[in-house]
Design a protein around this motif. Structure first.
Motif, short mmCIF file in Angstrom:
data_model
loop_
_atom_site.label_atom_id
_atom_site.label_comp_id
_atom_site.label_asym_id
_atom_site.label_seq_id
_atom_site.Cartn_x
_atom_site.Cartn_y
_atom_site.Cartn_z
N GLU A 29 -35.09 -26.86 8.63
CA GLU A 29 -35.53 -26.63 10.01
C GLU A 29 -34.62 -27.29 11.03
O GLU A 29 -34.56 -26.88 12.17
CB GLU A 29 -36.97 -27.13 10.21
N GLU A 30 -33.91 -28.35 10.63
CA GLU A 30 -33.02 -29.06 11.55
C GLU A 30 -31.61 -28.50 11.56
O GLU A 30 -30.79 -28.90 12.38
CB GLU A 30 -32.97 -30.55 11.20
N LEU A 31 -31.30 -27.59 10.66
CA LEU A 31 -29.97 -26.97 10.64
C LEU A 31 -29.87 -25.93 11.73
O LEU A 31 -30.87 -25.35 12.16
CB LEU A 31 -29.71 -26.33 9.27
N ARG A 32 -28.68 -25.66 12.20
CA ARG A 32 -28.44 -24.67 13.25
C ARG A 32 -29.02 -23.32 12.82
O ARG A 32 -28.69 -22.81 11.76
CB ARG A 32 -26.94 -24.55 13.50
N GLN A 33 -29.88 -22.75 13.66
CA GLN A 33 -30.54 -21.50 13.32
C GLN A 33 -29.79 -20.28 13.90
O GLN A 33 -29.90 -19.19 13.38
CB GLN A 33 -31.98 -21.50 13.83
N GLU A 34 -29.06 -20.49 14.99
CA GLU A 34 -28.32 -19.40 15.63
C GLU A 34 -26.87 -19.44 15.17
O GLU A 34 -26.26 -20.51 15.12
CB GLU A 34 -28.38 -19.52 17.15
N PRO A 35 -26.29 -18.29 14.85
CA PRO A 35 -24.87 -18.29 14.43
C PRO A 35 -23.95 -18.63 15.59
O PRO A 35 -24.31 -18.45 16.76
CB PRO A 35 -24.65 -16.85 13.96
N TYR A 36 -22.79 -19.16 15.28
CA TYR A 36 -21.77 -19.43 16.29
C TYR A 36 -21.28 -18.11 16.88
O TYR A 36 -21.32 -17.07 16.21
CB TYR A 36 -20.59 -20.19 15.68
N ASN A 37 -20.79 -18.14 18.11
CA ASN A 37 -20.23 -16.95 18.73
C ASN A 37 -18.94 -16.56 18.01
O ASN A 37 -18.17 -17.42 17.59
CB ASN A 37 -19.93 -17.19 20.21
N MET A 38 -18.73 -15.26 17.87
CA MET A 38 -17.52 -14.75 17.23
C MET A 38 -16.56 -14.24 18.31
O MET A 38 -17.00 -13.83 19.38
CB MET A 38 -17.87 -13.60 16.29
#
Length: 72
Positions: A29-38
């Motif tokens: 739950e604490e890990l980044r949930q949204e992907p980085y922008n490409m």
């Protein structure tokens, strides 16, 4: 296998392989949930590593575009 886990890693004594979290001290739950922008023209996709065709595509991408750095 969940995307937050390594495929395998070598044990310190090189005698066996084990599976473990990339970030073992953080709950999912604490890990980044949204992907980085490409960059423009690129997009994220999911890869089914159980599908041989997709697995070979990933292998080819890495083998043809990345080199090992012996100085690391």
């Amino acid at each position: 296998m969940p995307h937050d886990r390594l495929a395998s890693t070598t044990a310190p004594d090189d005698s066996m392989e084990q599976h473990c979290p990339i970030v073992p001290s953080k709950p999912k739950e604490e890990l980044r949930q949204e992907p980085y922008n490409m960059p423009k023209g690129f997009e994220w996709c999911e890869v089914d590593i159980l599908d041989e065709t997709e697995r070979l595509e990933v292998y080819d991408l890495l083998a043809q575009n990345y080199v090992e750095d012996d100085d690391c």
